[in-house]
Scaffold this motif. Structure first.
Motif, PDB file in Angstrom:
ATOM      1  N   ARG A  39       0.920  -1.126   0.079  1.00  0.00           N
ATOM      2  CA  ARG A  39       0.056  -0.116   0.000  1.00  0.00           C
ATOM      3  C   ARG A  39       0.797   1.160   0.071  1.00  0.00           C
ATOM      4  O   ARG A  39       0.406   2.139  -0.619  1.00  0.00           O
ATOM      5  CB  ARG A  39      -0.899   0.050   1.158  1.00  0.00           C
ATOM      6  CG  ARG A  39      -2.243  -0.710   1.146  1.00  0.00           C
ATOM      7  CD  ARG A  39      -3.115  -0.269   2.210  1.00  0.00           C
ATOM      8  NE  ARG A  39      -2.531  -0.265   3.496  1.00  0.00           N
ATOM      9  CZ  ARG A  39      -2.250  -1.151   4.522  1.00  0.00           C
ATOM     10  NH1 ARG A  39      -2.767  -2.328   3.987  1.00  0.00           N
ATOM     11  NH2 ARG A  39      -1.964  -1.100   5.577  1.00  0.00           N
ATOM     12  N   ASN A  40       1.962   1.348   0.515  1.00  0.00           N
ATOM     13  CA  ASN A  40       3.041   2.320   0.908  1.00  0.00           C
ATOM     14  C   ASN A  40       3.976   2.546  -0.397  1.00  0.00           C
ATOM     15  O   ASN A  40       4.774   3.344  -0.389  1.00  0.00           O
ATOM     16  CB  ASN A  40       3.642   2.293   2.208  1.00  0.00           C
ATOM     17  CG  ASN A  40       2.531   2.569   3.281  1.00  0.00           C
ATOM     18  OD1 ASN A  40       1.583   2.843   3.117  1.00  0.00           O
ATOM     19  ND2 ASN A  40       2.922   1.743   4.378  1.00  0.00           N
ATOM     20  N   LEU A  41       3.820   1.841  -1.577  1.00  0.00           N
ATOM     21  CA  LEU A  41       4.649   1.886  -2.664  1.00  0.00           C
ATOM     22  C   LEU A  41       4.577   3.103  -3.063  1.00  0.00           C
ATOM     23  O   LEU A  41       3.279   3.732  -3.283  1.00  0.00           O
ATOM     24  CB  LEU A  41       4.579   0.750  -3.500  1.00  0.00           C
ATOM     25  CG  LEU A  41       5.022  -0.630  -3.100  1.00  0.00           C
ATOM     26  CD1 LEU A  41       4.727  -1.681  -4.312  1.00  0.00           C
ATOM     27  CD2 LEU A  41       6.585  -0.527  -3.019  1.00  0.00           C
ATOM     28  N   ALA A  42       5.541   3.822  -3.680  1.00  0.00           N
ATOM     29  CA  ALA A  42       5.557   5.283  -4.159  1.00  0.00           C
ATOM     30  C   ALA A  42       6.415   5.092  -5.573  1.00  0.00           C
ATOM     31  O   ALA A  42       7.374   4.607  -5.370  1.00  0.00           O
ATOM     32  CB  ALA A  42       5.873   6.442  -3.376  1.00  0.00           C
ATOM     33  N   VAL A  43       6.004   5.974  -6.518  1.00  0.00           N
ATOM     34  CA  VAL A  43       6.866   6.141  -7.732  1.00  0.00           C
ATOM     35  C   VAL A  43       8.385   6.631  -7.261  1.00  0.00           C
ATOM     36  O   VAL A  43       8.338   7.458  -6.482  1.00  0.00           O
ATOM     37  CB  VAL A  43       6.220   7.094  -8.776  1.00  0.00           C
ATOM     38  CG1 VAL A  43       7.198   7.477  -9.768  1.00  0.00           C
ATOM     39  CG2 VAL A  43       4.776   6.581  -9.194  1.00  0.00           C
ATOM     40  N   GLY A  44       9.525   5.843  -7.955  1.00  0.00           N
ATOM     41  CA  GLY A  44      10.791   6.281  -7.473  1.00  0.00           C
ATOM     42  C   GLY A  44      11.362   5.371  -6.309  1.00  0.00           C
ATOM     43  O   GLY A  44      12.538   5.418  -6.174  1.00  0.00           O
ATOM     44  N   ASP A  45      10.414   4.733  -5.683  1.00  0.00           N
ATOM     45  CA  ASP A  45      11.186   3.678  -4.622  1.00  0.00           C
ATOM     46  C   ASP A  45      11.713   2.722  -5.168  1.00  0.00           C
ATOM     47  O   ASP A  45      11.674   2.074  -6.341  1.00  0.00           O
ATOM     48  CB  ASP A  45       9.938   2.944  -3.847  1.00  0.00           C
ATOM     49  CG  ASP A  45       9.092   3.814  -2.841  1.00  0.00           C
ATOM     50  OD1 ASP A  45       9.872   4.882  -2.461  1.00  0.00           O
ATOM     51  OD2 ASP A  45       8.109   3.400  -2.354  1.00  0.00           O
ATOM     52  N   ARG A  46      12.887   2.186  -4.586  1.00  0.00           N
ATOM     53  CA  ARG A  46      13.956   1.293  -5.125  1.00  0.00           C
ATOM     54  C   ARG A  46      13.354  -0.203  -4.317  1.00  0.00           C
ATOM     55  O   ARG A  46      13.118  -0.052  -2.970  1.00  0.00           O
ATOM     56  CB  ARG A  46      15.349   1.633  -4.714  1.00  0.00           C
ATOM     57  CG  ARG A  46      16.140   0.472  -5.119  1.00  0.00           C
ATOM     58  CD  ARG A  46      17.171   1.071  -6.088  1.00  0.00           C
ATOM     59  NE  ARG A  46      18.359   0.045  -6.515  1.00  0.00           N
ATOM     60  CZ  ARG A  46      18.213  -0.936  -7.291  1.00  0.00           C
ATOM     61  NH1 ARG A  46      17.283  -0.761  -8.283  1.00  0.00           N
ATOM     62  NH2 ARG A  46      19.245  -1.730  -7.582  1.00  0.00           N
ATOM     63  N   ILE A  47      12.719  -0.932  -5.306  1.00  0.00           N
ATOM     64  CA  ILE A  47      12.352  -2.465  -4.778  1.00  0.00           C
ATOM     65  C   ILE A  47      12.944  -3.444  -5.001  1.00  0.00           C
ATOM     66  O   ILE A  47      14.007  -3.502  -5.910  1.00  0.00           O
ATOM     67  CB  ILE A  47      10.880  -2.466  -4.887  1.00  0.00           C
ATOM     68  CG1 ILE A  47      10.801  -2.565  -6.495  1.00  0.00           C
ATOM     69  CG2 ILE A  47      10.035  -1.373  -4.293  1.00  0.00           C
ATOM     70  CD1 ILE A  47       9.360  -2.930  -7.071  1.00  0.00           C
ATOM     71  N   MET A  48      12.959  -4.600  -4.275  1.00  0.00           N
ATOM     72  CA  MET A  48      13.453  -5.779  -4.587  1.00  0.00           C
ATOM     73  C   MET A  48      12.050  -6.722  -4.790  1.00  0.00           C
ATOM     74  O   MET A  48      11.372  -6.882  -3.988  1.00  0.00           O
ATOM     75  CB  MET A  48      14.201  -6.504  -3.304  1.00  0.00           C
ATOM     76  CG  MET A  48      14.740  -7.854  -3.903  1.00  0.00           C
ATOM     77  SD  MET A  48      15.698  -8.558  -2.805  1.00  0.00           S
ATOM     78  CE  MET A  48      14.422  -9.513  -1.822  1.00  0.00           C
ATOM     79  N   LEU A  49      11.884  -7.523  -5.755  1.00  0.00           N
ATOM     80  CA  LEU A  49      10.754  -8.207  -6.139  1.00  0.00           C
ATOM     81  C   LEU A  49      11.088  -9.676  -5.381  1.00  0.00           C
ATOM     82  O   LEU A  49      12.271 -10.084  -5.084  1.00  0.00           O
ATOM     83  CB  LEU A  49      10.624  -8.493  -7.636  1.00  0.00           C
ATOM     84  CG  LEU A  49      10.428  -7.043  -8.338  1.00  0.00           C
ATOM     85  CD1 LEU A  49      10.223  -7.459  -9.951  1.00  0.00           C
ATOM     86  CD2 LEU A  49       9.025  -6.504  -7.978  1.00  0.00           C
ATOM     87  N   THR A  50       9.966 -10.660  -5.327  1.00  0.00           N
ATOM     88  CA  THR A  50      10.346 -11.757  -4.568  1.00  0.00           C
ATOM     89  C   THR A  50      11.132 -12.590  -5.567  1.00  0.00           C
ATOM     90  O   THR A  50      11.499 -13.597  -5.061  1.00  0.00           O
ATOM     91  CB  THR A  50       8.905 -12.546  -4.429  1.00  0.00           C
ATOM     92  OG1 THR A  50       8.254 -12.439  -5.715  1.00  0.00           O
ATOM     93  CG2 THR A  50       7.883 -11.657  -3.623  1.00  0.00           C
ATOM     94  N   SER A  51      11.526 -12.590  -6.810  1.00  0.00           N
ATOM     95  CA  SER A  51      12.297 -13.304  -7.620  1.00  0.00           C
ATOM     96  C   SER A  51      13.806 -12.704  -7.325  1.00  0.00           C
ATOM     97  O   SER A  51      14.681 -13.400  -7.846  1.00  0.00           O
ATOM     98  CB  SER A  51      11.858 -13.095  -9.149  1.00  0.00           C
ATOM     99  OG  SER A  51      12.161 -11.808  -9.424  1.00  0.00           O
ATOM    100  N   GLY A  52      13.889 -11.849  -6.761  1.00  0.00           N
ATOM    101  CA  GLY A  52      15.380 -11.102  -6.582  1.00  0.00           C
ATOM    102  C   GLY A  52      15.764  -9.996  -7.394  1.00  0.00           C
ATOM    103  O   GLY A  52      17.030  -9.668  -7.436  1.00  0.00           O
ATOM    104  N   ILE A  53      14.559  -9.828  -8.376  1.00  0.00           N
ATOM    105  CA  ILE A  53      15.090  -8.537  -9.029  1.00  0.00           C
ATOM    106  C   ILE A  53      15.113  -7.341  -8.385  1.00  0.00           C
ATOM    107  O   ILE A  53      14.097  -7.058  -7.798  1.00  0.00           O
ATOM    108  CB  ILE A  53      14.269  -8.881 -10.405  1.00  0.00           C
ATOM    109  CG1 ILE A  53      14.515  -9.841 -11.018  1.00  0.00           C
ATOM    110  CG2 ILE A  53      14.170  -7.376 -11.258  1.00  0.00           C
ATOM    111  CD1 ILE A  53      13.516 -10.230 -12.121  1.00  0.00           C
TER     112      ILE A  53
END
Length: 99
Positions: A39-53
């Protein structure tokens, strides 16, 4: 119910209670934490996907995200594929063991 029947059910009730506190409560908490993160995701956030990407959020839809994974590579992923928000490398919060 007499005392013998209650005494016979006591071990079963104890097992159910232990299962609830060791399995169900932590699973519910993890599920709530994941929902809060998504819910708290915002444009520009650096993330890691469950696949490790790793990538940066480019656009947010109702159920999906566009993620910049590399220059010129945009992935469209489901919101639930986000494992965590990654802090930028320069934003140490006192976790450096050398300090």
């Amino acid at each position: 119910m007499n005392a013998e029947q209650v005494a016979g059910l006591l071990p079963l009730l104890l097992i159910v209670a232990v299962f609830w506190f060791l399995v169900m409560r932590p699973a519910r908490r993890r599920q709530q934490d994941a929902a809060r993160l998504q819910r708290n995701l915002a444009v520009g956030d650096r993330i890691m996907l469950t696949s490790g990407i790793f990538g940066s959020v480019r656009a947010i839809g109702d159920e999906s995200l566009e993620v910049d994974a590399a220059p010129g590579v945009v992935l469209s992923v489901h919101r639930q594929a986000v494992a965590k928000i990654v802090e930028p490398p320069g934003s140490d919060q006192g976790d450096d063991p050398r300090a």
